[in-house]
Design a protein around this motif. Structure first.
Motif, PDB file in Angstrom:
ATOM      1  N   ASN A  94      30.602 -13.958 -24.497  1.00 40.74           N
ATOM      2  CA  ASN A  94      31.440 -15.047 -24.965  1.00 40.74           C
ATOM      3  C   ASN A  94      31.913 -15.904 -23.798  1.00 40.74           C
ATOM      4  O   ASN A  94      32.088 -15.426 -22.673  1.00 40.74           O
ATOM      5  CB  ASN A  94      32.646 -14.505 -25.734  1.00 40.74           C
ATOM      6  N   GLY A  95      32.142 -17.184 -24.106  1.00 42.79           N
ATOM      7  CA  GLY A  95      32.499 -18.125 -23.064  1.00 42.79           C
ATOM      8  C   GLY A  95      33.951 -18.038 -22.636  1.00 42.79           C
ATOM      9  O   GLY A  95      34.791 -17.418 -23.309  1.00 42.79           O
ATOM     10  N   LYS A 121      34.051 -19.043 -30.348  1.00 42.14           N
ATOM     11  CA  LYS A 121      33.050 -19.937 -29.768  1.00 42.14           C
ATOM     12  C   LYS A 121      33.675 -20.828 -28.706  1.00 42.14           C
ATOM     13  O   LYS A 121      34.838 -21.223 -28.807  1.00 42.14           O
ATOM     14  CB  LYS A 121      32.405 -20.805 -30.856  1.00 42.14           C
ATOM     15  N   ALA A 122      32.888 -21.138 -27.683  1.00 35.96           N
ATOM     16  CA  ALA A 122      33.334 -22.008 -26.593  1.00 35.96           C
ATOM     17  C   ALA A 122      32.682 -23.375 -26.756  1.00 35.96           C
ATOM     18  O   ALA A 122      31.459 -23.491 -26.731  1.00 35.96           O
ATOM     19  CB  ALA A 122      32.976 -21.401 -25.243  1.00 35.96           C
ATOM     20  N   TYR A 123      33.524 -24.425 -26.930  1.00 39.29           N
ATOM     21  CA  TYR A 123      33.027 -25.790 -27.149  1.00 39.29           C
ATOM     22  C   TYR A 123      33.258 -26.612 -25.884  1.00 39.29           C
ATOM     23  O   TYR A 123      34.344 -26.567 -25.293  1.00 39.29           O
ATOM     24  CB  TYR A 123      33.754 -26.420 -28.338  1.00 39.29           C
ATOM     25  N   PRO A 124      32.249 -27.372 -25.432  1.00 37.57           N
ATOM     26  CA  PRO A 124      32.362 -28.060 -24.137  1.00 37.57           C
ATOM     27  C   PRO A 124      33.203 -29.332 -24.219  1.00 37.57           C
ATOM     28  O   PRO A 124      33.182 -30.059 -25.215  1.00 37.57           O
ATOM     29  CB  PRO A 124      30.909 -28.379 -23.789  1.00 37.57           C
ATOM     30  N   PHE A 130      35.505 -25.644 -21.104  1.00 35.86           N
ATOM     31  CA  PHE A 130      35.337 -25.279 -22.513  1.00 35.86           C
ATOM     32  C   PHE A 130      36.696 -24.987 -23.131  1.00 35.86           C
ATOM     33  O   PHE A 130      37.649 -24.596 -22.438  1.00 35.86           O
ATOM     34  CB  PHE A 130      34.443 -24.040 -22.647  1.00 35.86           C
ATOM     35  N   CYS A 132      38.158 -22.869 -26.767  1.00 36.46           N
ATOM     36  CA  CYS A 132      37.737 -21.919 -27.789  1.00 36.46           C
ATOM     37  C   CYS A 132      37.947 -22.520 -29.174  1.00 36.46           C
ATOM     38  O   CYS A 132      39.013 -23.090 -29.457  1.00 36.46           O
ATOM     39  CB  CYS A 132      38.508 -20.614 -27.655  1.00 36.46           C
ATOM     40  N   CYS A 136      31.098 -23.513 -34.282  1.00 36.45           N
ATOM     41  CA  CYS A 136      30.461 -24.693 -33.710  1.00 36.45           C
ATOM     42  C   CYS A 136      30.276 -25.758 -34.787  1.00 36.45           C
ATOM     43  O   CYS A 136      29.939 -25.436 -35.938  1.00 36.45           O
ATOM     44  CB  CYS A 136      29.106 -24.322 -33.111  1.00 36.45           C
ATOM     45  N   SER A 198      24.830 -22.499 -31.789  1.00 37.77           N
ATOM     46  CA  SER A 198      25.540 -21.372 -31.194  1.00 37.77           C
ATOM     47  C   SER A 198      24.560 -20.490 -30.428  1.00 37.77           C
ATOM     48  O   SER A 198      23.533 -20.071 -30.961  1.00 37.77           O
ATOM     49  CB  SER A 198      26.234 -20.549 -32.290  1.00 37.77           C
ATOM     50  N   TYR A 202      28.467 -19.647 -26.982  1.00 34.94           N
ATOM     51  CA  TYR A 202      28.672 -21.027 -26.557  1.00 34.94           C
ATOM     52  C   TYR A 202      28.138 -21.981 -27.612  1.00 34.94           C
ATOM     53  O   TYR A 202      27.141 -21.683 -28.309  1.00 34.94           O
ATOM     54  CB  TYR A 202      27.973 -21.304 -25.230  1.00 34.94           C
ATOM     55  N   CYS A 203      28.766 -23.129 -27.732  1.00 35.71           N
ATOM     56  CA  CYS A 203      28.273 -24.201 -28.590  1.00 35.71           C
ATOM     57  C   CYS A 203      27.454 -25.148 -27.723  1.00 35.71           C
ATOM     58  O   CYS A 203      28.012 -25.804 -26.823  1.00 35.71           O
ATOM     59  CB  CYS A 203      29.423 -24.947 -29.256  1.00 35.71           C
TER      60      CYS A 203
END
Length: 751
Positions: A94-95, A121-124, A130, A132, A136, A198, A202-203
């Motif tokens: 996980n990110g 999930k980690a969104y940039p 990122f 959380c 995504c 996903s 990560y997204c």
């Protein structure tokens, strides 16, 4: 059919030992205690005289698997342990958000009241950091945004205050919320919803981020928000015109028009991946057929082809001559280049170096020619051994697919081992760090500087310890490091050792099975009776008697590999500390250990063959195999040269023929249905190469086994009782004649 040549009897201690015929005197002392089995049928040796070898080491490897399972269950939390902490593989994959929290793992409550443990999930962000999120985005939506936690909380509070004063309708009509989001997107602290895939927590946006970057520009227009009590900074943002670069989403005077031009124009990498996967799915059976089935068939065909009279000799001598011609040609070319450089006045000593280099190549060509002439008779023996090995495998074609069973066994073990290892590796303490490039004006190049962020404990809610995005500047990136206790480090080293041991054990079992099968074929009067049933019986014999020997030999290699792994770890640490002398010494030591491993693997291989033929324990088999190598060094050298030539030709033949035939089949039958022939053809090549590697492993072991059977046949049996096939009989007769002549000369001198 002949009766038993050797018989068993009990010695004074009650142990079984070999009784040789009275008229037979072995040519070498090692043969006086040969543990052979004979019976009334025509196989030599048979299972009647076999015994279990090295049982202790079989028990040890089983105990190692039990211990590995215990460690794995402890790291999974199934078994409570005060020495091994429970892990969670999500902590590895996980990110991290910009605070250093692990999405879906860390118990950290955001200013907005959401717990990161519920956001897996980690969104940039445009900054490269990122945040959380729960999931995504599945579609593009340039009207909605995801922001950093504090920014989102600030925006919500600001819009709530504006709604309390002017009403929610005023805020929405003036597009105040979108203006604020666009402003913070320009500050790289917010990001619109971009359709994402996903992957490992990560997204991954399906559009390049450059197509959705936002910037703010324009002039102030306070009428857009009326009496909204926003800060001056946010008022300016509301009045500004906002533009999404390449996305052409514009905001002007409370009017927003959205265009997804970027989405239509962008060539997504996922589309290429989808097309490749679609092609592979369409022709999956063709890939399997040509990559595996046709490749295996070509392997058997290759064995049949090289049995044709004169063909193998032609191939081998052609390759040997080609090497010599290549060296001479390289020397001639190098000398010509040297003359050209000297005539052109090229500075330095390069022309002189090439001149001497050309004569060095000529010298190598002469040495190669001399060595090949010296080994010519032994090369003929090697060619005969290769032919007989090909006949043995042709008689038992099921042998060629046995490596696939080994691969499946190793894969099954690796899956279980990998699960245990993932839990163990994730049981460490997570520390978030920031890596930033520092440009030092005093030095050329870039120096990486690492700044450790204050960690957010994974199991405790400590919002006060988390750091904001200002702790890691733009252009840097946040990554996680795991620190382990001493017990966990030793457990990890043990897990690596068990994997080395088990993988080498599986390889050793395969070598023993091939050795037993080929030796049964060689020591048979009626080889027409040898078939796949003989191979299946060999699997039973190895499983019943010699798994301990495989475990013993594998243990030796596993220890060497573990030492190499430790040296690599120390070398990496020494490189970071910039101790040049230590790094050089460690590299030299690592090279020596690598050479030792290669030597031990070769000795192990000879030991397994001795065990396959004579049912020796590992130590005795290794000793006898080592001295067998010494007294037959030239023969083994010749066989090594010839076998490498033949194995290379076989590998190229199988891979190229399978790939080319598969390509033309795809072109004829699926040319109009596929986006490209490249991916399926490449997969066929990869599969066929893997099959050729397995084929070479079996063939190489068979050649070595034939050679040792040949030596045994030569040293033990009288010419009229030997088992040598017709292609080897001439070599054996010539060797025996030479031995008799020397013996006669010695007798004449004594007289």
């Amino acid at each position: 059919m002949v009766g038993p040549i050797f018989a068993w009897r009990k010695n004074g201690s009650g142990d079984m030992e070999l009784q040789l015929p009275e008229n037979k005197v072995p040519n070498h002392p090692d043969n006086e205690q040969l543990a052979k089995r004979c019976s009334d049928d025509d196989f030599f040796p048979l299972d009647s005289g076999r015994r279990c070898t090295d049982v202790l080491f079989l028990l040890l490897i089983i105990c190692s698997w039990v211990a590995m399972t215990g460690l794995g269950l402890a790291s999974m939390g199934v078994i409570e342990s005060e020495y091994i902490k429970q892990g969670d593989p999500n902590r590895l994959v996980n990110g991290l958000d910009y605070h250093g929290n692990v999405c879906g793992v860390t118990n950290f409550v955001t200013p907005g009241g959401e717990d990161v443990i519920n956001l897996p999930k980690a969104y940039p962000m445009p900054s490269g950091f990122f945040v959380c999120v729960e999931s995504c985005p599945s579609t593009n939506n340039f009207d909605k945004f995801i922001c950093e936690y504090e920014i989102q909380h600030d925006i919500d509070a600001t819009l709530s205050a504006a709604a309390d004063i002017g009403g929610s309708g005023v805020v929405e009509s003036n597009n105040a919320s979108k203006s604020i989001y666009l402003f913070y997107t320009g500050q790289k602290q917010c990001m619109p919803l971009i359709e994402s895939t996903s992957f490992l927590g990560y997204c991954i946006p399906n559009l390049p981020l450059n197509d959705v970057l936002l910037s703010t520009n324009g002039t102030s227009n306070q009428s857009d928000v009326g009496s909204s009590p926003l800060t001056q900074e946010k008022d300016d943002a509301i009045s500004n015109n906002a533009t999404i670069i390449n996305g052409t989403t514009a905001y002007n005077n409370a009017s927003i028009s959205v265009s997804v031009t970027a989405e239509k124009k962008a060539t997504s990498r996922s589309d290429v991946f989808d097309m490749v996967m679609a092609d592979v799915h369409t022709v999956r059976y063709v890939i399997f057929t040509f990559g595996c089935g046709v490749a295996m068939t070509l392997g058997i065909l290759f064995l049949i082809i090289i049995q044709l009279p004169g063909l193998l000799s032609l191939l081998v001598w052609t390759m040997i001559i080609a090497v010599d011609v290549g060296l001479v040609g390289a020397g001639y070319y190098t000398k010509g280049v040297s003359a050209t450089w000297e005539a052109s006045g090229r500075p330095g000593n390069e022309a002189l170096a090439l001149y001497y280099g050309s004569y060095a190549l000529y010298g190598l060509a002469g040495v190669w020619c001399f060595v090949m002439l010296f080994l010519r008779k032994r090369i003929l023996l090697a060619i005969a051994c290769v032919k007989e090995a090909s006949r043995a495998i042709s008689a038992m074609p099921l042998m060629t697919v046995f490596p696939a069973a080994q691969v499946l066994s190793l894969f099954a073990f690796t899956v279980v081992w990998g699960i245990y290892m993932a839990y163990l590796a994730s049981s460490g303490e997570i520390k978030a760090s920031c890596m930033c490039p520092i440009f030092d004006q005093g030095f050329a190049g870039v120096v990486d500087a690492k700044v450790t962020l204050a960690p957010t404990p994974a199991d405790t809610a400590m919002a006060s310890n988390s750091l904001g995005s200002d702790s890691c500047d733009e252009g840097c990136f946040v990554y996680k490091e795991l620190t382990y206790s001493t017990n966990t480090k030793y457990a990890g080293l043990y897990m690596i050792f068990v994997w080395f041991w088990t993988s080498q054990f599986i390889v050793a079992v395969g070598q023993l099975v091939v050795g037993v099968s080929v030796s049964q074929w060689y020591f048979s009067r009626d080889r027409s009776r040898v078939g796949n049933s003989t191979f299946m019986k060999s699997i039973f014999l190895v499983s019943r008697y010699h798994l301990g020997t495989a475990a013993y030999g594998a243990l030796v290699i596993a220890i060497i590999k573990t030492i190499r792994a430790i040296l690599s770890y120390i070398q990496k640490k020494a490189a970071k500390s910039k101790i040049s002398l230590a790094v050089i010494l460690l590299k030299v030591l690592h090279c020596l250990i690598w050479c030792l491993e290669k030597c031990l693997k070769f000795i192990n291989k000879q030991a397994y063959i001795q065990t396959a033929i004579f049912s020796y324990s590992f130590c005795k088999a290794a000793r006898i195999g080592f001295f067998l190598i010494l007294r037959n060094a030239l023969r083994i050298s010749a066989v090594s040269i010839v076998s490498q030539v033949v194995l290379f030709i076989g590998k190229v033949f199988i891979t190229v023929a399978s790939t080319v035939s598969g390509y033309y089949y795809l072109q004829i039958h699926f040319g109009d249905q596929l986006n490209s022939l490249m991916a399926p053809t490449l997969l066929i090549a990869i599969c066929s190469y893997a099959v050729s590697e397995m084929f070479d492993e079996v063939f190489g072991m068979a050649i070595s086994t034939i050679l040792q059977c040949f030596v045994t046949d030569e040293e033990i049996f009288e010419p009229n009782t030997r088992y040598s096939p017709s292609s080897l009989s001439g070599t054996l007769d010539a060797t025996q004649q030479k031995y008799d002549n020397k013996k006669s000369s010695s007798i004449g001198i004594d007289q």
